[in-house]
Write an enzyme that holds these catalytic residues in place. Sequence first.
Site, short mmCIF file in Angstrom:
data_model
loop_
_atom_site.label_atom_id
_atom_site.label_comp_id
_atom_site.label_asym_id
_atom_site.label_seq_id
_atom_site.Cartn_x
_atom_site.Cartn_y
_atom_site.Cartn_z
N HIS A 159 0.82 -1.20 0.00
CA HIS A 159 0.00 0.00 0.00
C HIS A 159 0.86 1.26 0.00
O HIS A 159 0.55 2.24 -0.69
CB HIS A 159 -0.92 -0.02 1.23
CG HIS A 159 -1.77 1.19 1.37
ND1 HIS A 159 -1.52 2.15 2.33
CD2 HIS A 159 -2.86 1.61 0.69
CE1 HIS A 159 -2.42 3.10 2.23
NE2 HIS A 159 -3.25 2.81 1.25
N GLU A 212 -4.54 7.96 7.23
CA GLU A 212 -5.48 6.99 6.68
C GLU A 212 -5.75 5.87 7.68
O GLU A 212 -6.89 5.43 7.86
CB GLU A 212 -4.93 6.43 5.37
CG GLU A 212 -5.89 5.55 4.60
CD GLU A 212 -5.31 5.09 3.26
OE1 GLU A 212 -6.02 4.34 2.56
OE2 GLU A 212 -4.17 5.48 2.92
N GLU A 233 4.32 11.31 2.51
CA GLU A 233 3.29 10.29 2.29
C GLU A 233 3.16 9.36 3.49
O GLU A 233 2.09 8.81 3.75
CB GLU A 233 3.61 9.50 1.03
CG GLU A 233 2.39 8.97 0.31
CD GLU A 233 1.41 10.05 -0.09
OE1 GLU A 233 0.20 9.74 -0.20
OE2 GLU A 233 1.83 11.21 -0.30
N GLU A 266 2.04 1.81 -3.46
CA GLU A 266 0.95 2.33 -4.28
C GLU A 266 0.86 3.85 -4.16
O GLU A 266 0.68 4.56 -5.15
CB GLU A 266 -0.37 1.66 -3.86
CG GLU A 266 -1.60 2.23 -4.54
CD GLU A 266 -2.80 2.27 -3.61
OE1 GLU A 266 -3.47 3.32 -3.57
OE2 GLU A 266 -3.06 1.27 -2.92
N HIS A 267 1.00 4.35 -2.93
CA HIS A 267 0.99 5.80 -2.73
C HIS A 267 2.20 6.46 -3.39
O HIS A 267 2.08 7.49 -4.07
CB HIS A 267 1.00 6.12 -1.23
CG HIS A 267 -0.35 6.09 -0.60
ND1 HIS A 267 -0.93 7.20 -0.01
CD2 HIS A 267 -1.25 5.08 -0.44
CE1 HIS A 267 -2.12 6.88 0.48
NE2 HIS A 267 -2.33 5.60 0.24
#
Length: 421
Positions: free
Chosen positions: A49, A129, A122, A52-53
């Site tokens: 993940h 998140e 990020e 992916e960011h």
Amino acid sequence: MTDTVRLTRLPSGLTIVTEHMPRVETVSFGAYVAAGTRNEDAAENGASHFLEHMAFKGTEKRDAAAIAREIENVGGHINAYTAREQTAYYVKVLKEDTALAADIIGDILCHSTLHPEELERERGVILQEIGQANDTPDDIVFDHFQATAFADQPMGRPTLGTEEIIKSMPREALSGYMRRHYGPERMVIAAAGALDHDNLVSLVEKHFSDLPRVAPPAPEAARYTGGEYREERELDQVHIVLGFPSPHHTDRDHFPTLLLSTLLGGGMSSRLFQEIREKRGLVYSIYSFAHPYADTGNFAIYAGTGEEQAAELVPVAVEELRRVQRDVTEDELNRAKAQLRASLLMSMESTSSRCEQLARQLQIHGRVIPVEETKAKIAAVTVDDIQRVAARLFRAKPTLATLGPVGHVPSLDVIAGKLAA
């Protein structure tokens, strides 16, 4: 293959599959990597993940703003997602911008810089998140369910990772994970829409030539454990997920399981919705789902209800699980078949959905599945199949995850006893 679907495998091992869809003006283009949460070591949980960011945060020739600007300058959309067995990067553009789509997706997968400043920025976004997920009970309860169903193994770990791991994950962990898993043999390039296959193959050969050759280890086999997770929180509702081990993608019971889920909790006419919401008014939301994986699967029911209503809801739901093992009508099975068949056919009208389907079918089955074959398998399911599969699922060890005012939710032992009676 059909006249509209074509497949090419490059010498590198990279697979390209396309579907020409007449009467559309757009193209969906994606790179689908056969690696996700279950491919991560415990110390790198969340790496899929995180990557992916980071893919959108700059390459050797584009910074993060340029990636977004170039796509939006032509009215396109770019996005990505991480799942347990796959990470996808995809874009949708007008047909005349197909070359740009291939250029940008190839660039972010072959030439991402993982710039330290962007990485730290990020990292903070992902921690936000995770915090948001933890504050959303009807979201985080599914992570607790997965972790309980597959305890102490990759299949049970959260896709986002944990705060502790994300806070300390070094750049080298991300770059190393990318080198191990993002090779041509592990990737399918799929596209659907107003396209020419040969032209798209040329674009992929140009923009994906720098993918590293990899030999990643096989993921750890999934071991269903089952069990109970119960967390008391001050909430207006208690969130309940009750689940069972279910068939994997290629199991002969795959389609009966999908139809069982539709029949039980797949819509307003489903048994759970009618009995628990419409007749008794115990919930606003109740549904079932079946999630197949490569070597296992989950079948579960979710409900959100009031503290005191939980004492009535759970026994009623359990009784429906018992009843469906012995009492299914042709009418409700036919209705479930119509729902599943319509969902399949409607999804094929979307270039984005069709693009994803092509990639998933190749990665799961090694071939593109003709629509008529899928329709035939749905049609072939019988009432006896539904009852047999229901017995297979609901007589196995359950998994129960509850979050909120949980005092009136029966224990796992009580639920298991009722199902076994």
